[in-house]
Scaffold this motif. Structure first.
Motif, PDB file in Angstrom:
ATOM      1  N   THR B   5       0.846  -1.194   0.000  1.00 19.07           N
ATOM      2  CA  THR B   5       0.000   0.000   0.000  1.00 19.07           C
ATOM      3  C   THR B   5       0.883   1.247   0.000  1.00 19.07           C
ATOM      4  OG1 THR B   5      -1.723  -1.152   1.241  1.00 19.07           O
ATOM      5  CG2 THR B   5      -1.830   1.248   1.190  1.00 19.07           C
ATOM      6  N   GLN B   6       0.659   2.099  -0.976  1.00 19.76           N
ATOM      7  CA  GLN B   6       1.414   3.338  -1.078  1.00 19.76           C
ATOM      8  C   GLN B   6       0.507   4.535  -0.914  1.00 19.76           C
ATOM      9  OE1 GLN B   6       3.849   2.068  -4.895  1.00 19.76           O
ATOM     10  NE2 GLN B   6       4.299   4.209  -4.397  1.00 19.76           N
ATOM     11  N   MET B   7       1.089   5.643  -0.471  1.00 14.41           N
ATOM     12  CA  MET B   7       0.305   6.870  -0.394  1.00 14.41           C
ATOM     13  C   MET B   7      -0.054   7.317  -1.802  1.00 14.41           C
ATOM     14  SD  MET B   7       3.293   9.573   0.629  1.00 14.41           S
ATOM     15  CE  MET B   7       2.245  11.014   0.578  1.00 14.41           C
ATOM     16  N   GLU B   8      -1.220   7.900  -1.922  1.00 17.90           N
ATOM     17  CA  GLU B   8      -1.687   8.344  -3.222  1.00 17.90           C
ATOM     18  C   GLU B   8      -0.987   9.632  -3.619  1.00 17.90           C
ATOM     19  OE1 GLU B   8      -6.263   6.608  -2.921  1.00 17.90           O
ATOM     20  OE2 GLU B   8      -5.865   8.587  -3.743  1.00 17.90           O
ATOM     21  N   LEU B  13       6.127  19.117  -4.926  1.00 21.43           N
ATOM     22  CA  LEU B  13       7.095  19.777  -4.055  1.00 21.43           C
ATOM     23  C   LEU B  13       7.895  20.814  -4.830  1.00 21.43           C
ATOM     24  CD1 LEU B  13       8.570  16.660  -2.205  1.00 21.43           C
ATOM     25  CD2 LEU B  13       6.967  18.330  -1.253  1.00 21.43           C
ATOM     26  N   SER B  14       8.427  21.743  -4.100  1.00 22.67           N
ATOM     27  CA  SER B  14       9.384  22.678  -4.667  1.00 22.67           C
ATOM     28  C   SER B  14      10.777  22.076  -4.568  1.00 22.67           C
ATOM     29  CB  SER B  14       9.351  24.009  -3.917  1.00 22.67           C
ATOM     30  OG  SER B  14       8.078  24.609  -4.038  1.00 22.67           O
ATOM     31  N   GLU B  15      11.638  22.506  -5.460  1.00 24.38           N
ATOM     32  CA  GLU B  15      13.021  22.014  -5.435  1.00 24.38           C
ATOM     33  C   GLU B  15      13.638  22.260  -4.062  1.00 24.38           C
ATOM     34  OE1 GLU B  15      15.341  23.710  -8.593  1.00 24.38           O
ATOM     35  OE2 GLU B  15      16.133  21.742  -9.124  1.00 24.38           O
ATOM     36  N   GLU B  16      14.427  21.291  -3.613  1.00 27.74           N
ATOM     37  CA  GLU B  16      15.139  21.283  -2.335  1.00 27.74           C
ATOM     38  C   GLU B  16      14.246  20.967  -1.143  1.00 27.74           C
ATOM     39  OE1 GLU B  16      17.481  24.785  -1.852  1.00 27.74           O
ATOM     40  OE2 GLU B  16      18.605  24.468  -3.691  1.00 27.74           O
ATOM     41  N   ALA B  17      12.986  20.668  -1.374  1.00 22.06           N
ATOM     42  CA  ALA B  17      12.103  20.272  -0.276  1.00 22.06           C
ATOM     43  C   ALA B  17      12.417  18.851   0.157  1.00 22.06           C
ATOM     44  CB  ALA B  17      10.639  20.398  -0.696  1.00 22.06           C
ATOM     45  N   PHE B  18      11.924  18.499   1.350  1.00 24.26           N
ATOM     46  CA  PHE B  18      12.088  17.150   1.882  1.00 24.26           C
ATOM     47  C   PHE B  18      10.955  16.263   1.365  1.00 24.26           C
ATOM     48  CE2 PHE B  18      13.873  14.190   4.874  1.00 24.26           C
ATOM     49  CZ  PHE B  18      12.817  13.368   5.241  1.00 24.26           C
ATOM     50  N   LEU B  19      11.320  15.049   1.002  1.00 22.66           N
ATOM     51  CA  LEU B  19      10.344  14.116   0.431  1.00 22.66           C
ATOM     52  C   LEU B  19      10.146  12.912   1.332  1.00 22.66           C
ATOM     53  CD1 LEU B  19       8.661  12.853  -1.974  1.00 22.66           C
ATOM     54  CD2 LEU B  19      10.829  11.812  -2.686  1.00 22.66           C
ATOM     55  N   THR B  20       8.896  12.537   1.524  1.00 20.62           N
ATOM     56  CA  THR B  20       8.543  11.246   2.120  1.00 20.62           C
ATOM     57  C   THR B  20       7.412  10.644   1.317  1.00 20.62           C
ATOM     58  OG1 THR B  20       9.106  11.947   4.367  1.00 20.62           O
ATOM     59  CG2 THR B  20       7.719  10.013   4.145  1.00 20.62           C
ATOM     60  N   ILE B  21       7.599   9.417   0.890  1.00 23.77           N
ATOM     61  CA  ILE B  21       6.518   8.654   0.261  1.00 23.77           C
ATOM     62  C   ILE B  21       6.310   7.409   1.115  1.00 23.77           C
ATOM     63  CG2 ILE B  21       5.693   7.420  -1.763  1.00 23.77           C
ATOM     64  CD1 ILE B  21       7.446   9.173  -3.491  1.00 23.77           C
ATOM     65  N   ASN B  22       5.110   7.296   1.673  1.00 23.16           N
ATOM     66  CA  ASN B  22       4.838   6.186   2.580  1.00 23.16           C
ATOM     67  C   ASN B  22       4.546   4.889   1.842  1.00 23.16           C
ATOM     68  OD1 ASN B  22       5.164   7.814   4.819  1.00 23.16           O
ATOM     69  ND2 ASN B  22       2.999   8.290   4.993  1.00 23.16           N
ATOM     70  N   CYS B  23       5.020   3.799   2.424  1.00 23.30           N
ATOM     71  CA  CYS B  23       4.759   2.468   1.883  1.00 23.30           C
ATOM     72  C   CYS B  23       4.630   1.500   3.048  1.00 23.30           C
ATOM     73  CB  CYS B  23       5.881   2.022   0.967  1.00 23.30           C
ATOM     74  SG  CYS B  23       5.774   0.285   0.457  1.00 23.30           S
ATOM     75  N   ILE B  98       5.525  -7.983  -6.193  1.00 23.33           N
ATOM     76  CA  ILE B  98       4.210  -7.361  -6.098  1.00 23.33           C
ATOM     77  C   ILE B  98       4.391  -5.868  -5.883  1.00 23.33           C
ATOM     78  CG2 ILE B  98       2.076  -7.255  -4.758  1.00 23.33           C
ATOM     79  CD1 ILE B  98       2.551 -10.204  -4.092  1.00 23.33           C
ATOM     80  N   PHE B  99       3.696  -5.077  -6.703  1.00 24.01           N
ATOM     81  CA  PHE B  99       3.874  -3.638  -6.688  1.00 24.01           C
ATOM     82  C   PHE B  99       2.743  -2.922  -5.976  1.00 24.01           C
ATOM     83  CE2 PHE B  99       7.476  -2.848  -9.427  1.00 24.01           C
ATOM     84  CZ  PHE B  99       7.592  -4.030 -10.131  1.00 24.01           C
ATOM     85  N   GLY B 100       3.079  -1.786  -5.412  1.00 28.14           N
ATOM     86  CA  GLY B 100       2.073  -0.833  -4.980  1.00 28.14           C
ATOM     87  C   GLY B 100       1.544  -0.090  -6.190  1.00 28.14           C
ATOM     88  N   THR B 101       0.621   0.809  -5.961  1.00 25.07           N
ATOM     89  CA  THR B 101      -0.055   1.494  -7.061  1.00 25.07           C
ATOM     90  C   THR B 101       0.789   2.603  -7.670  1.00 25.07           C
ATOM     91  OG1 THR B 101      -1.117   2.886  -5.418  1.00 25.07           O
ATOM     92  CG2 THR B 101      -2.376   1.009  -6.234  1.00 25.07           C
ATOM     93  N   GLY B 102       1.887   2.952  -7.030  1.00 22.17           N
ATOM     94  CA  GLY B 102       2.744   4.010  -7.559  1.00 22.17           C
ATOM     95  C   GLY B 102       2.350   5.373  -7.021  1.00 22.17           C
ATOM     96  N   THR B 103       3.329   6.227  -6.859  1.00 24.24           N
ATOM     97  CA  THR B 103       3.111   7.597  -6.398  1.00 24.24           C
ATOM     98  C   THR B 103       3.847   8.535  -7.338  1.00 24.24           C
ATOM     99  OG1 THR B 103       3.006   6.871  -4.086  1.00 24.24           O
ATOM    100  CG2 THR B 103       3.358   9.221  -4.496  1.00 24.24           C
ATOM    101  N   ARG B 104       3.090   9.433  -7.937  1.00 21.03           N
ATOM    102  CA  ARG B 104       3.709  10.391  -8.866  1.00 21.03           C
ATOM    103  C   ARG B 104       4.283  11.562  -8.082  1.00 21.03           C
ATOM    104  NH1 ARG B 104       3.462  10.947 -14.144  1.00 21.03           N
ATOM    105  NH2 ARG B 104       1.873   9.322 -14.255  1.00 21.03           N
TER     106      ARG B 104
END
Lengths: 119, 109
Positions: B5-8, B13-23, B98-104
């Motif tokens: 399960t991935q976050m939708e 984000l703006s450049e240099e921002a912090f990224l988190t994608i939950n899985c 097995i893949f999650g749905t992907g997060t763009r």
């Protein structure tokens, strides 16, 4: 690193014809290859597991007679879409697992994908 | 059964921002966990992986830690770039991948 090559990268075919997509492992032997289908902006759907020298294992809902898979050698698997229809248009991706590795912890390498458009 | 399960998305984000994608995942046994990235019009590329609990995978500034207690494998990057714009897939491997749905992810200058 390991490379998996798919061919063709894109193909356009007429409705009712068949089209073959090849998946090759270039620098390792793969007893197992996987075929996925991806609809636009969606995740990958596993279609089937291709086993060298034996019949492919298809996922539930995937038509065996429509999506023919052949794994004739340790470096080549083919997917043939038979009697193609516009709804078969999609992005097809293969992947391959190295013959020497264990299932868990093994890295699976992907081909570049093949765009199929049926008109 | 096994699932991811991935976050939708999209995540913007703006450049240099912090990224988190939950899985998060559900699996029997002890799967390996992966993050794959797909750039527009291309196939999938392995970004990083972890094969056992508490392992940290890292590549190109991205990191993810295999957390068995929370069954998670969140992807992080301290400072994103426009070139990181892509779709990110979390995946687990037992006998098959097995893949999650992907997060763009969309990063703007």
């Amino acid at each position: 690193g390991a490379v998996v090559s798919q061919h063709p990268s894109w193909v356009i075919c007429k409705s009712g014809t068949s089209v073959k997509i090849e998946c090759r492992s270039l620098d390792f032997q793969a007893t197992t290859m996987f075929w996925y289908r991806q609809f636009p902006k969606q995740s990958l759907m596993l279609m089937a597991t291709s086993n060298e020298g034996s019949k492919a294992t298809y996922e539930q809902g995937v038509e065996k007679d429509k999506f023919l898979i052949n794994h004739a050698s340790l470096t080549l698997s083919t997917l043939t879409v038979t009697s193609a229809h516009p709804e078969d248009s999609s992005f097809y991706i293969c992947s391959a697992r190295d013959i020497g590795g264990r299932v868990n912890g093994n890295t699976i390498y992907f081909g570049e994908g093949s765009w199929l458009t049926v008109v | 059964g096994n699932s991811v399960t991935q976050m939708e998305g999209p995540v913007t984000l703006s450049e240099e921002a912090f990224l988190t994608i939950n899985c998060t995942y559900t699996a029997t046994g002890y799967p390996s966990l992966f993050w794959y990235v797909q750039y527009p019009g291309e196939g999938l590329q392995l970004l990083l992986k972890a094969t056992k609990a508490d392992d940290k995978g890292s590549n190109k500034g991205f990191e993810a830690t295999y957390r068995k207690e929370t069954t998670s494998f969140h992807l992080e990057k301290g400072s994103v770039q426009v070139s990181d714009s892509a779709v990110y897939f979390c995946a687990l491997s037992t006998d098959k991948l097995i893949f999650g749905t992907g997060t763009r992810l969309q990063v703007f200058p």
